[in-house]
Design an enzyme around this catalytic site. Sequence first.
Site, PDB file in Angstrom:
ATOM      1  N   HIS A   1       0.830  -1.214   0.000  1.00  0.00           N
ATOM      2  CA  HIS A   1       0.000   0.000   0.000  1.00  0.00           C
ATOM      3  C   HIS A   1       0.861   1.258   0.000  1.00  0.00           C
ATOM      4  O   HIS A   1       0.650   2.187  -0.784  1.00  0.00           O
ATOM      5  CB  HIS A   1      -0.874  -0.031   1.259  1.00  0.00           C
ATOM      6  CG  HIS A   1      -1.865   1.069   1.310  1.00  0.00           C
ATOM      7  ND1 HIS A   1      -3.211   0.846   1.289  1.00  0.00           N
ATOM      8  CD2 HIS A   1      -1.700   2.405   1.337  1.00  0.00           C
ATOM      9  CE1 HIS A   1      -3.833   2.003   1.323  1.00  0.00           C
ATOM     10  NE2 HIS A   1      -2.932   2.970   1.361  1.00  0.00           N
TER      11      HIS A   1
ATOM     12  N   GLU B   1      -3.899 -10.637 -18.235  1.00  0.00           N
ATOM     13  CA  GLU B   1      -2.798 -10.799 -17.280  1.00  0.00           C
ATOM     14  C   GLU B   1      -2.586 -12.257 -16.888  1.00  0.00           C
ATOM     15  O   GLU B   1      -1.764 -12.554 -16.037  1.00  0.00           O
ATOM     16  CB  GLU B   1      -3.008  -9.917 -16.049  1.00  0.00           C
ATOM     17  CG  GLU B   1      -4.352 -10.049 -15.383  1.00  0.00           C
ATOM     18  CD  GLU B   1      -4.549  -9.058 -14.218  1.00  0.00           C
ATOM     19  OE1 GLU B   1      -3.584  -8.430 -13.788  1.00  0.00           O
ATOM     20  OE2 GLU B   1      -5.695  -8.952 -13.749  1.00  0.00           O
TER      21      GLU B   1
ATOM     22  N   ASP C   1       1.196  -8.835 -13.560  1.00  0.00           N
ATOM     23  CA  ASP C   1       0.792 -10.223 -13.354  1.00  0.00           C
ATOM     24  C   ASP C   1       1.155 -11.091 -14.562  1.00  0.00           C
ATOM     25  O   ASP C   1       1.579 -12.236 -14.395  1.00  0.00           O
ATOM     26  CB  ASP C   1      -0.711 -10.313 -13.073  1.00  0.00           C
ATOM     27  CG  ASP C   1      -0.996 -10.049 -11.600  1.00  0.00           C
ATOM     28  OD1 ASP C   1      -0.257 -10.580 -10.759  1.00  0.00           O
ATOM     29  OD2 ASP C   1      -1.935  -9.291 -11.305  1.00  0.00           O
TER      30      ASP C   1
ATOM     31  N   CYS D   1      -1.527  -1.392 -18.749  1.00  0.00           N
ATOM     32  CA  CYS D   1      -1.575  -0.643 -17.491  1.00  0.00           C
ATOM     33  C   CYS D   1      -0.633  -1.214 -16.431  1.00  0.00           C
ATOM     34  O   CYS D   1      -0.649  -0.781 -15.295  1.00  0.00           O
ATOM     35  CB  CYS D   1      -2.998  -0.587 -16.958  1.00  0.00           C
ATOM     36  SG  CYS D   1      -3.680  -2.223 -16.637  1.00  0.00           S
TER      37      CYS D   1
HETATM   38  C1  PEP Z   1      -0.987  -5.806 -13.529  1.00  0.00           C
HETATM   39  O1  PEP Z   1      -1.106  -6.954 -13.097  1.00  0.00           O
HETATM   40  O2  PEP Z   1      -0.164  -5.485 -14.409  1.00  0.00           O
HETATM   41  C2  PEP Z   1      -1.848  -4.730 -13.026  1.00  0.00           C
HETATM   42  C3  PEP Z   1      -1.851  -3.529 -13.566  1.00  0.00           C
HETATM   43  O3  PEP Z   1      -2.622  -5.005 -11.947  1.00  0.00           O
HETATM   44  P1  PEP Z   1      -2.088  -5.095 -10.443  1.00  0.00           P
HETATM   45  O4  PEP Z   1      -0.687  -4.572 -10.425  1.00  0.00           O
HETATM   46  O5  PEP Z   1      -3.035  -4.243  -9.656  1.00  0.00           O
HETATM   47  O6  PEP Z   1      -2.196  -6.533 -10.160  1.00  0.00           O
HETATM   48 MG    MG Z   2      -2.827  -7.576 -11.931  1.00  0.00          MG
END
Ligand code: PEP
Ligand code: MG
Length: 541
Positions: A190, A432, A456, A503
């Site tokens: 966090h 992912e 991921d 993202c």
């Molecule tokens: C990812 O897995 O790339 C992603 C953007 O989601 P998080 O980092 O929240 O798992």
């Molecule tokens: Mg993710």
Amino acid sequence: MNPAERRGVAASEGTAMGVVFPFFPEPLPTAREAIAPAQIEAEIARFHAALDATAANLVASRDKPGLRPADREIIDALLEVARDPEFVGGAEERIRGGVSAVTGAIESGNALAAQFEALDDPYLKARAEDVHGITRNVAATLLGRREISLADVPPRAILVAEEISAWDFAKAPIKSIAGILCTKGAATSHVAIMARAHGIPAVLGYHHAAAADLKAAKMVAIDGATGEVFLDPDPATAERIADRIAAERKVNEALAAYRDVKPVTRDGREIEVAANLGSLSEIDGALAAGAMGVGLFRTELLFMERKTTPSEDEQTVIYTELARAFAHRPVIVRTLDIGGDKPVAGVEFPHEDNPFLGWRGVRMCLDRPDIFKPQLKALLRAAVVGNVKVMVPMVATVDEVEAVKALVAECRAELSAAGIAFGEFELGIMVETPAAVFAADALAKVVSFFSIGTNDLTQYVMAVDRLNPRVASLNRTEQPAVMAAIAQVCRAAREAGIWVGMCGEAAARPDLIPRFVEMGITELSMSPASIARAKKTVLEI
Ligand code: PEP
Ligand code: MG
């Protein structure tokens, strides 16, 4: 010592050097303090005075203007503990039994916390933290100690701690903090996400120095891009770091010119450079950084920061405010992506040996329509603003997408029946999981867009735990296997005529952006601090 061998986890980019603000709350006394019968009434009065002072402080901070509703809720929960008859009565009983007010408060608090800790519901378990927090405050007042608080961080200091909770961080004057160094935590903690959102350099998981050495250090320098840490740097090192900071500042100043440019490649391809956000408090920073929209709004924090699940109405207000702030520019909200590693009010997670392969994201949401439907309804209601898109995390099969669509249809029907206004949103998925890559052709036919979650996707393609520093050299998106997966997703999207964004953290990497754009990515979403640099990179393609 070669500092390169003693790195922490690079959690938020940027170099910082400054005086140490040690945040190591003192342990409470463990020895029992006995009192004479004649002192009992006076000690009970002292206990109540300390309790009242603690409650008054909490009320004062709760009523501060500008406090976020989530923080207000945390304070309310603490106040509840301060008034808990079991805590108060337990302390009085112990004092009457012949111990001091400090001992009575600590023992009563520990007993109540232990009851919470013994419960199965992870959310109630977490209440033990609130009890410990109140106990600490009351005991500190009785001992005449002032509890250290992040509210006291002096300007340009480096915060050094074992770990920093969301609640502690909420009290900190964010603008004063030059950097963060913690002995625990990793890049997805966090505090790491908050640090990135606010552009504060951070190194976490730095377990190479004893707490005593960290507390004793006067100055510290950190590099949040490499994970390097220099405690009390010698003059030559300090000079080198000051040069690095000056060079970074120059680069950032030069990048400011790119904040508001339209990122178009030399051959005319327009790329959308958007922001990853986790709370409404990050909106202003993202707009100031030149965000062209929101490519990923993580909704987990809305749930994690709270003592109760946010209601459909509360979520509607939040998503509507987000959509309005970015008026006409796309805002992609990701539905709840939570797993057994993070407790959420109202969700009992089973113990799992492999939580990253377990009951999380869309899997949990589909099993818990009581949690998922209020979120989907809130998103439909916020969609009246016109720019809301929704994406689903952790998708592995077409069936999951169809099940989400069926739930959305149900939500629409229920809103209609209740006479509540709503709009339509485009539905996309995060790619992912390797399964989503191999099924990309079929998935592209049932969704409006893809957003590649490289954090991921890299961990699952390479079979490396994204939080394990030992295997960090394999946990790299530029590995040919991961790049091939991304290319395959882009090809499937192109053939189906849908757009693809990205993202994960890799979306901000200047060395990879040209390759992603070449593959057909048209949207890149990242921490606001990286936006100007990404726009510059696109312009140079
Ligand atoms: C990812 O897995 O790339 C992603 C953007 O989601 P998080 O980092 O929240 O798992
Ligand atoms: Mg993710």
